[in-house]
Structures are given as structure tokens and as C-alpha cells.
Design an enzyme around this catalytic site. Structure first.
Site, mmCIF file in Angstrom:
data_model
loop_
_atom_site.group_PDB
_atom_site.id
_atom_site.type_symbol
_atom_site.label_atom_id
_atom_site.label_comp_id
_atom_site.label_asym_id
_atom_site.label_seq_id
_atom_site.Cartn_x
_atom_site.Cartn_y
_atom_site.Cartn_z
ATOM 1 N N ASP A 1 38.615 111.258 135.598
ATOM 2 C CA ASP A 1 37.946 112.475 135.133
ATOM 3 C C ASP A 1 38.071 112.679 133.633
ATOM 4 O O ASP A 1 37.289 113.405 133.036
ATOM 5 C CB ASP A 1 38.541 113.701 135.837
ATOM 6 C CG ASP A 1 38.198 113.688 137.299
ATOM 7 O OD1 ASP A 1 37.031 113.446 137.600
ATOM 8 O OD2 ASP A 1 39.094 113.895 138.121
ATOM 9 N N HIS B 1 47.803 111.822 138.422
ATOM 10 C CA HIS B 1 47.050 111.641 139.665
ATOM 11 C C HIS B 1 48.047 111.595 140.809
ATOM 12 O O HIS B 1 49.137 111.044 140.652
ATOM 13 C CB HIS B 1 46.254 110.325 139.609
ATOM 14 C CG HIS B 1 45.175 110.233 140.634
ATOM 15 N ND1 HIS B 1 45.426 109.866 141.930
ATOM 16 C CD2 HIS B 1 43.834 110.473 140.555
ATOM 17 C CE1 HIS B 1 44.285 109.878 142.612
ATOM 18 N NE2 HIS B 1 43.308 110.251 141.802
HETATM 19 N N1 ACO Z 1 50.068 117.717 131.999
HETATM 20 C C1 ACO Z 1 51.375 117.983 131.803
HETATM 21 N N2 ACO Z 1 52.353 117.741 132.719
HETATM 22 C C2 ACO Z 1 51.958 117.241 133.906
HETATM 23 C C3 ACO Z 1 50.604 116.943 134.192
HETATM 24 C C4 ACO Z 1 49.642 117.191 133.185
HETATM 25 N N3 ACO Z 1 48.343 116.932 133.392
HETATM 26 N N4 ACO Z 1 50.496 116.426 135.442
HETATM 27 C C5 ACO Z 1 51.730 116.421 135.936
HETATM 28 N N5 ACO Z 1 52.636 116.890 135.015
HETATM 29 C C6 ACO Z 1 54.092 116.963 135.157
HETATM 30 C C7 ACO Z 1 54.527 118.068 136.102
HETATM 31 O O1 ACO Z 1 54.755 119.271 135.386
HETATM 32 C C8 ACO Z 1 55.765 117.492 136.699
HETATM 33 O O2 ACO Z 1 56.810 117.606 135.738
HETATM 34 P P1 ACO Z 1 58.346 117.800 136.213
HETATM 35 O O3 ACO Z 1 58.680 116.547 136.991
HETATM 36 O O4 ACO Z 1 59.113 117.958 134.956
HETATM 37 O O5 ACO Z 1 58.336 119.047 137.068
HETATM 38 C C9 ACO Z 1 55.463 115.997 136.840
HETATM 39 O O6 ACO Z 1 54.492 115.720 135.806
HETATM 40 C C10 ACO Z 1 54.881 115.607 138.194
HETATM 41 O O7 ACO Z 1 53.762 116.435 138.449
HETATM 42 P P2 ACO Z 1 53.228 116.859 139.894
HETATM 43 O O8 ACO Z 1 52.395 118.095 139.769
HETATM 44 O O9 ACO Z 1 54.367 116.870 140.850
HETATM 45 O O10 ACO Z 1 52.312 115.632 140.254
HETATM 46 P P3 ACO Z 1 51.261 115.604 141.414
HETATM 47 O O11 ACO Z 1 51.127 114.171 141.795
HETATM 48 O O12 ACO Z 1 51.584 116.576 142.472
HETATM 49 O O13 ACO Z 1 49.930 116.145 140.704
HETATM 50 C C11 ACO Z 1 47.868 116.272 139.604
HETATM 51 C C12 ACO Z 1 48.895 115.383 140.347
HETATM 52 C C13 ACO Z 1 47.506 117.514 140.431
HETATM 53 C C14 ACO Z 1 46.595 115.452 139.396
HETATM 54 C C15 ACO Z 1 48.484 116.698 138.247
HETATM 55 O O14 ACO Z 1 48.852 115.561 137.503
HETATM 56 C C16 ACO Z 1 47.527 117.580 137.408
HETATM 57 O O15 ACO Z 1 47.507 118.792 137.597
HETATM 58 N N6 ACO Z 1 46.728 116.935 136.492
HETATM 59 C C17 ACO Z 1 45.756 117.686 135.730
HETATM 60 C C18 ACO Z 1 44.508 117.979 136.559
HETATM 61 C C19 ACO Z 1 43.674 116.749 136.825
HETATM 62 O O16 ACO Z 1 43.370 115.954 135.947
HETATM 63 N N7 ACO Z 1 43.244 116.576 138.103
HETATM 64 C C20 ACO Z 1 42.376 115.464 138.506
HETATM 65 C C21 ACO Z 1 43.029 114.528 139.454
HETATM 66 S S1 ACO Z 1 42.040 113.108 139.692
HETATM 67 C C22 ACO Z 1 40.907 113.470 140.875
HETATM 68 O O17 ACO Z 1 41.017 114.398 141.625
HETATM 69 C C23 ACO Z 1 39.685 112.577 141.002
#
Ligand code: ACO
Length: 432
Positions: A367, A307
Site C-alpha cells: 500500500d 504487515h
Molecule cells: N509505525 C510505527 N510503529 C509501528 C507500525 C507503524 N506503521 N506498525 C507497527 N508498529 C510497531 C507497534 O507499535 C509495535 O511496537 P511495540 O512492539 O513497541 O509495541 C510493533 O511495531 C508491532 O506492531 P503490531 O501492531 O503488533 O503489528 P501487527 O502485525 O499487529 O500490525 C499492521 C500490522 C496493522 C499492518 C501495523 O503494522 C500498522 O498499523 N501499519 C500501518 C497501517 C498499514 O499500512 N496497514 C496496511 C497493511 S497491508 C494490507 O492490509 C494490504
């Protein structure tokens, strides 16, 4: 104590200014940069509003590192356990829990508002059955903005209260009608003696027996409560910005619905169900998918994990996990959703112990479980974001009211860093 300030020095001119620091009750204090352009000639730049407070608000507090979500100071866990959606709606709108008389009066205003102009049914029927329900929902709100256009008087408290009640009571009825329509059923009638969630379930699933309706209504009420507000997210900020032009509240909510529709905002629980179905139908095990998610060469991500704000367990996820357990246990053990829930539990167990997820603070978000509960209730996947919008309407109208009452209320007008061409002379087409 001296007023807090931050001093900024312009490295080019050596000019210096003091910017006041505004106290927040919780969370970081905020630097008031409004005099920056006037005194130093600069603007601030913050694409995506990562570090910018856009308003003063008393409604919701989130501490993502600590996993805290409070409505008007009350932890979400306590509200989910002891309160209900109606009382929580009153709290979000009024900055206090209601006493008995206040709750009775609010409850009767809401149920007396279980009425939506019959023409909305015609609007719904204009769409194809496979149209996305969020588009239908937004069109219904646009219709209402036309219907009530001549009444707009946003500075009038009575107008605002009437619109607030109309929206909180009416949007669930519109949502149930949209569900009736996409299921190919006749439009059902609201029942004033039921709660918002109870009435929605009754209208959406009239064929269920009373016990099933009661069970689904309780789960739905908690889902509504958990989604009622989440401070200045994209859709709430949209409602504020749109409403700041003094447009109709129905039009501002339609704008919020359009923003919530996007897959990076409201659409994630649909993606979770797709992922769980894929795992269920594949011959690979859960560990295989965990490895895929960790592989940087692979775009696959574990849906429902991580998140932008919560870098700790999303408190809503804990509550909805309990609801999912409770709800699915009470359902028939042959319920087709049981295997999905089992896969979800296994995924969570692996991820919470895996160094990749632990070190990146990737916990299940709301979610991850809400899709499973909605699926078990019988809500089609395409309606998940509608359920979210129905619940969030309370937060949207609470923010709309707060914005109008704010002494600093004015139209929102972001600025920009212009990186286009300097003055350029027009050339005739033959010379280009
Ligand atoms: N699965 C695997 N790896 C992940 C995931 C995931 N779901 N989420 C983040 N990571 C990793 C990234 O690859 C990154 O790795 P790195 O540091 O080695 O490059 C690290 O964790 C940080 O990730 P970011 O994308 O920078 O985190 P950000 O805070 O920008 O993204 C987000 C948050 C978009 C929610 C992301 O975690 C994601 O895509 N999750 C899956 C989709 C999801 O569940 N969205 C719902 C959000 S809740 C809502 O809107 C109510």
C-alpha cells in the site's frame, strides 16, 4: 514412515488421544482437530484465526518471514515481470500456465464477456455522487445476484465457468462505470479488443492519448496482478464462508467487497496518500514524522509500514516501487505527484535505517507505493479499494471454485466459547 500425529493428554481425566498431523507441501504442517470434541469433549479456541487453517488450498503460498508470495508455485516477482493479469488469472483458476490455444480461448471468453446488464447503470445512478464507491460496487453485485438467481447450480462446472467469466469480465466494467459516475461523466463503452487493464483505462480515461493509455494500462495491469490473490485473508475467507451456504457467487463476491472495504484491510493505501499529503503541506521534515511514529505516547503510525504476515520486505512492495519509479519518470517532471513520491522515498530511506523500524521488522508494504501509482494514473482516492476489489475478484472466484470442488466441502459453521449467563428464569417487568 509412520503417520505423523500429536498426542494430547487431558490433565483432568488423564484421557489421551492422537490427533493426525496433515502434511503441507510448504509452511507448517497442520493438526487435524476434528475428533477433539468427540473424543475429549473440547473445542479449540482461536479468535482472529491466528493459528487455524480453515481449508486445504493449492492456490497461493505466502512465507511472511522470508517475504515470499507465490501463485500456484510461481513467485510473484517472476509473474509481474514475465506474465500479465489475464494469464495470471488463468493460472490462479487452473493450477497451470496456459498454452497458446488455452490462452487464446480464455482471452476470447473474457473479452466476449465484456458485457454488463444495462440496468446496472440505473443502480449506480440511484446513489449520490459522493457515496462511497465500495457501497455502489456491492449494490451492483447484489443486483447481478438477483438477475442470475434462477440459474444457480454451483455443482455444475459449466455454471461455475460462466459465472467465473462473467465476474472477471464484468467487475472491471462496473468499476469503470462507477468511476464515470463519480467523475460526473457519461457511461463509457467497453472495447473487446483491449486487455482487462487496457479496457478499464480506456473506459475510465477516454480523454487520454494512446501513449498515455498504454503507459497507464501497463502500470494498472501489474497492480491488478499483484492484488489478484493473497490466500485466506478476511475478504477471501468471507467469500468462502458466504459461498459455503451455496448462495449465488455474485452475492458471495458482494460479501467479499464489503469485507475488503474496511480500513484495516483494503483501505490502507488511501491512508498513505493522506499521510504523504500532510507531510508535503506541513513545515515539518520527514524526520519529525519518523520521531512521531516511534513515540509510544503518540498514536501516529507510519502508514504503509508493517504487515501482519510479512515480517520481511513485502515482495509486492518491491515490484510496485519499481513501477512507481518507472511510471513517474516517464510522466512530465512537473507532475503534481512527483513531490509525494520524493517524500515516500525519503520516508523509506529513514525507516529502513532506523533501529526502531529495523528491530520490529517494519518494512514498506504494497500500500505504501500503490496509492502513489494510482494517484499518478488519475484514480480518485475513494476508488483505490474498488481497484483492489476488481483485481481480487480473480482470487475470490478461484477460492470459491476450489472450495466447491473440495471433497470436504460443507457449510462453514464456526463454534464458540460461550461466556454468557447460565439458564435464567424470565421475570415479569414489575419484578426486574
Ligand atoms: N509505525 C510505527 N510503529 C509501528 C507500525 C507503524 N506503521 N506498525 C507497527 N508498529 C510497531 C507497534 O507499535 C509495535 O511496537 P511495540 O512492539 O513497541 O509495541 C510493533 O511495531 C508491532 O506492531 P503490531 O501492531 O503488533 O503489528 P501487527 O502485525 O499487529 O500490525 C499492521 C500490522 C496493522 C499492518 C501495523 O503494522 C500498522 O498499523 N501499519 C500501518 C497501517 C498499514 O499500512 N496497514 C496496511 C497493511 S497491508 C494490507 O492490509 C494490504
Amino acid at each position: 514412515m509412520a503417520d505423523k500425529k500429536i498426542t494430547i493428554k487431558d490433565g483432568q481425566s488423564d484421557n489421551e488421544i492422537d490427533l493426525p498431523v496433515l502434511d503441507s507441501i510448504l509452511g507448517p504442517d497442520v493438526v487435524d482437530i476434528r475428533s477433539l470434541e468427540k473424543n475429549l469433549g473440547y473445542l479449540s479456541h482461536d479468535p482472529g484465526f491466528i493459528a487455524t487453517s480453515s481449508c486445504e488450498s493449492k492456490i497461493t503460498f505466502i512465507d511472511g518471514n522470508e517475504g515470499k508470495l507465490w501463485y500456484r508455485g510461481y513467485p510473484i516477482e517472476e509473474l509481474a515481470k514475465k506474465s500479465n493479469f489475464l494469464e495470471t488469472a488463468y493460472l490462479l483458476l487452473n493450477d497451470k500456465l496456459p498454452n497458446k490455444t488455452e490462452l487464446q480461448s480464455f482471452s476470447s471468453d473474457i473479452s466476449n464477456g465484456y458485457y454488463v446488464d444495462e440496468s446496472v447503470k440505473k443502480i449506480i445512478k440511484v446513489f449520490n455522487k459522493d457515496s462511497h464507491p465500495m457501497a455502489i460496487m456491492s449494490a451492483c453485485l447484489s443486483y447481478l445476484s438477483a438477475k442470475y438467481h434462477n440459474e444457480i447450480n454451483i455443482q455444475d462446472i459449466e455454471y461455475r465457468y460462466k459465472s467465473t467469466i462473467n465476474l472477471i469480465s464484468g467487475v472491471p466494467i462496473i468499476s469503470a462505470w462507477i468511476l464515470n459516475f463519480i467523475n460526473g461523466k457519461d457511461f463509457t463503452k467497453p472495447n473487446k479488443s483491449l486487455s482487462i487493464a487496457g479496457n478499464f483505462i480506456n473506459m475510465a480515461f477516454s480523454n487520454l492519448n494512446d501513449d498515455q493509455k498504454k503507459l497507464s494500462s501497463r502500470a494498472m495491469d501489474v497492480i491488478f496482478l499483484l492484488h489478484a490473490d493473497h490466500e485466506q485473508n478476511a475478504s477471501t475467507s468471507t467469500v468462502r464462508l458466504s459461498g459455503s451456504s451455496e448462495t449465488s457467487p455474485y452475492a458471495a463476491i458482494a460479501a467479499g467487497i464489503s469485507t475488503l472495504w474496511g480500513p484495516t484491510h483494503g483501505g490502507a493505501n488511501e491512508a498513505v496518500i493522506n499521510m504523504l499529503e500532510e507531510i508535503k503541506n506541513s513545515d515539518k521534515d520527514v524526520e519529525y514524522y519518523i520521531d512521531q511514529a516511534k513515540d509510544k505516547e503518540n498514536p501516529f503510525r507510519l502508514m504503509g509500514f508493517g504487515h501482519r504476515i510479512y515480517k520481511n520486505y513485502d515482495p509486492r512492495a518491491k515490484i510496485i516501487q519499481e513501477i512507481a519509479h518507472e511510471y513517474l519518470q516517464k510522466l512530465d517532471s512537473s507532475n503534481p505527484n512527483k513531490p509525494l513520491f520524493d517524500i515516500a522515498m525519503e520516508l523509506e530511506k529513514y525507516a529502513l535505517e532506523d533501529e526502531y523500524f529495523v528491530s520490529r521488522k517494519l518494512y514498506p508494504n504494497v500500500d505504501f507505493y500503490s496509492g502513489i501509482v494510482l494517484k499518478a494514473i488519475g484514480i480518485p482516492q475513494c476508488m483505490y479499494t474498488v481497484i483492489f476489489a476488481l483485481a481480487r475478484t480473480v482470487g475470490w472466484v478461484a477460492h470459491w471454485n476450489e472450495m466447491i470442488e473440495d471433497k470436504n466441502f460443507r457449510i462453514g459453521r464456526p463454534r464458540q466459547l460461550y461466556t454468557g449467563k447460565d439458564k435464567t428464569s424470565y421475570k415479569d417487568i414489575e419484578e426486574r
